[in-house]
Design an enzyme around this catalytic site. Structure first.
Site, PDB file in Angstrom:
ATOM      1  N   ASP A   2      -9.787  -0.119  -3.574  1.00 42.89           N
ATOM      2  CA  ASP A   2     -10.941   0.551  -3.647  1.00 42.89           C
ATOM      3  C   ASP A   2     -11.596   1.303  -4.671  1.00 42.89           C
ATOM      4  O   ASP A   2     -12.122   2.244  -4.870  1.00 42.89           O
ATOM      5  CB  ASP A   2     -11.106   1.548  -2.272  1.00 42.89           C
ATOM      6  CG  ASP A   2     -10.119   2.816  -2.612  1.00 42.89           C
ATOM      7  OD1 ASP A   2      -9.399   2.729  -3.491  1.00 42.89           O
ATOM      8  OD2 ASP A   2     -10.385   3.846  -1.772  1.00 42.89           O
ATOM      9  N   ASN A   3     -10.703   0.864  -5.981  1.00 43.63           N
ATOM     10  CA  ASN A   3     -11.022   1.475  -7.128  1.00 43.63           C
ATOM     11  C   ASN A   3     -10.973   0.537  -8.279  1.00 43.63           C
ATOM     12  O   ASN A   3     -10.048  -0.339  -8.244  1.00 43.63           O
ATOM     13  CB  ASN A   3     -10.316   2.922  -7.352  1.00 43.63           C
ATOM     14  CG  ASN A   3      -8.822   2.393  -7.790  1.00 43.63           C
ATOM     15  OD1 ASN A   3      -8.375   2.287  -8.628  1.00 43.63           O
ATOM     16  ND2 ASN A   3      -7.791   2.495  -6.733  1.00 43.63           N
TER      17      ASN A   3
ATOM     18  N   LYS B 183       0.431   3.081   5.813  1.00 43.78           N
ATOM     19  CA  LYS B 183      -0.401   2.007   6.183  1.00 43.78           C
ATOM     20  C   LYS B 183       0.280   0.572   6.286  1.00 43.78           C
ATOM     21  O   LYS B 183      -0.058  -0.330   7.237  1.00 43.78           O
ATOM     22  CB  LYS B 183      -1.604   2.045   5.315  1.00 43.78           C
ATOM     23  CG  LYS B 183      -2.602   2.986   5.319  1.00 43.78           C
ATOM     24  CD  LYS B 183      -3.853   2.995   4.679  1.00 43.78           C
ATOM     25  CE  LYS B 183      -4.715   4.126   4.713  1.00 43.78           C
ATOM     26  NZ  LYS B 183      -5.990   3.801   3.712  1.00 43.78           N
TER      27      LYS B 183
ATOM     28  N   CYS C  29     -12.372 -12.625 -23.814  1.00 45.78           N
ATOM     29  CA  CYS C  29     -11.598 -12.019 -22.810  1.00 45.78           C
ATOM     30  C   CYS C  29     -10.101 -11.792 -23.233  1.00 45.78           C
ATOM     31  O   CYS C  29      -9.527 -12.515 -23.730  1.00 45.78           O
ATOM     32  CB  CYS C  29     -11.628 -12.551 -21.381  1.00 45.78           C
ATOM     33  SG  CYS C  29     -10.798 -11.612 -20.129  1.00 45.78           S
TER      34      CYS C  29
ATOM     35  N   ASP D 199       0.929  -1.231  -0.085  1.00 49.71           N
ATOM     36  CA  ASP D 199      -0.085   0.173   0.196  1.00 49.71           C
ATOM     37  C   ASP D 199       0.910   1.241  -0.082  1.00 49.71           C
ATOM     38  O   ASP D 199       1.849   1.268   0.741  1.00 49.71           O
ATOM     39  CB  ASP D 199      -0.916  -0.178   1.308  1.00 49.71           C
ATOM     40  CG  ASP D 199      -1.975   0.829   1.193  1.00 49.71           C
ATOM     41  OD1 ASP D 199      -1.763   2.293   0.842  1.00 49.71           O
ATOM     42  OD2 ASP D 199      -3.082   0.583   1.342  1.00 49.71           O
TER      43      ASP D 199
ATOM     44  N   CYS E 200     -14.544   4.728  -1.451  1.00 53.69           N
ATOM     45  CA  CYS E 200     -15.001   5.168  -0.009  1.00 53.69           C
ATOM     46  C   CYS E 200     -14.876   6.529   0.250  1.00 53.69           C
ATOM     47  O   CYS E 200     -15.733   7.210   1.091  1.00 53.69           O
ATOM     48  CB  CYS E 200     -14.285   4.431   1.024  1.00 53.69           C
ATOM     49  SG  CYS E 200     -14.349   2.506   0.912  1.00 53.69           S
TER      50      CYS E 200
ATOM     51  N   THR F 142      -7.564  -0.003 -10.385  1.00 52.58           N
ATOM     52  CA  THR F 142      -6.372  -0.916  -9.598  1.00 52.58           C
ATOM     53  C   THR F 142      -6.841  -2.477  -9.758  1.00 52.58           C
ATOM     54  O   THR F 142      -5.942  -3.162  -9.644  1.00 52.58           O
ATOM     55  CB  THR F 142      -6.285  -0.105  -8.225  1.00 52.58           C
ATOM     56  OG1 THR F 142      -6.062   1.027  -8.062  1.00 52.58           O
ATOM     57  CG2 THR F 142      -5.088  -1.040  -7.538  1.00 52.58           C
TER      58      THR F 142
END
Length: 268
Positions: free
Chosen positions: A140-141, A92, A263, A68, A206, A144
């Site tokens: 959270d996206n 973090k 794909c 992170d 978030c 990514t």
């Protein structure tokens, strides 16, 4: 002191600490040993990464590596359970790894302050030492997650992907080595317009959409549950399934998916 007859690799401290788990029907010393010798890389040490990694470490996961590039902010403390007010401003990944090591000194936890990309994945995932047993996507996206999926497929590493927004969450465990589909097969390529609004899924995080503290706790725990079964029992409880959790209605359901034979990521 070590024990023989299948338990030779578990020391007394481990047998005592994991006793209630080993007593479970279907979860024996062999399962605990598989967990002990597993190596997991977790991308994202936030709302999902904190509860998922803590549960895995308490259960006896041998090695966990958190990646992170963010620092702890006051707004994180509402849901990111490995952090305290005195940690604000600290990285973090390093702070979470230090806390995990304190929670269970019998395991190995480390953190890297970096943003994972296709260019640095081989180095950050320590591929020269062998592939991780599992990748946990706790970001959270959307963009990514797409990158992590490409890395998963490229190196044939199982990917356990979770998401949590507001009072809703999703969970899937992809096994690229089995050609059963990948994240791209289910969600397509970013940016993907949400038909219910003019906001792209890539922008819904978030930070701009909000999230209830219990949402990340529940989804992180569900993610850990799937990881424990996969690592300890060599079982994928979500084969071909996407789990959808709705906290506002207290409902959970599974929907099926199959590999997209067109794909561009996993079907080439």
């Amino acid at each position: 002191m070590t024990h023989s007859v299948g338990a030779e690799m578990l020391i007394d401290a481990e047998l005592l600490r994991y006793a209630r788990q080993i007593l479970l029907e279907g979860w024996d010393i062999d399962a605990q040993l598989r967990l002990k010798f597993a190596r997991v890389v977790i991308i994202g040490a936030g709302g999902l990464g904190c509860p998922a990694s803590e549960t895995l470490v308490r259960a006896g996961l041998g090695q966990v590596h958190l990646i992170d590039d963010d620092v702890i902010e006051a707004s994180n403390l509402q849901r990111q359970t490995l952090f305290l007010p005195d940690d604000i401003g600290k990285p973090k990944a390093l702070t979470a790894a230090q806390m995990l090591q304190q929670i269970n000194p019998l395991i190995e936890a480390c953190g890297t302050v970096a943003r994972l990309s296709e260019d640095n994945a081989y180095q950050l995932l320590d591929m020269q030492s062998g592939k991780p047993d599992l990748l946990l996507d706790c970001t959270d996206n959307f963009s990514t997650r797409d990158i992590i999926n490409r890395i998963s497929v490229r190196y044939q590493i199982p990917l356990l992907s979770a998401s949590a927004i507001a009072m809703q969450g999703q969970l899937a465990l992809f096994e690229p080595q089995l050609n059963t589909g990948c994240y791209h097969c289910v969600f397509g390529a970013p940016p993907n317009l949400d038909s219910s609004s003019d906001v792209t899924l890539d922008e819904r995080t978030c930070a701009n959409s909000g999230v209830l503290a219990s949402t990340t706790a529940i989804m992180g725990s569900l993610q850990a549950n799937a990881a424990l079964q996969y690592l300890g029992l060599t079982k994928n409880p979500l084969t071909g399934k996407l789990l959808l959790w709705d906290g506002s209605r207290m409902q959970q359901r599974l929907i099926g998916y199959r590999q997209d034979k067109q794909c561009p990521i996993c079907a080439v």
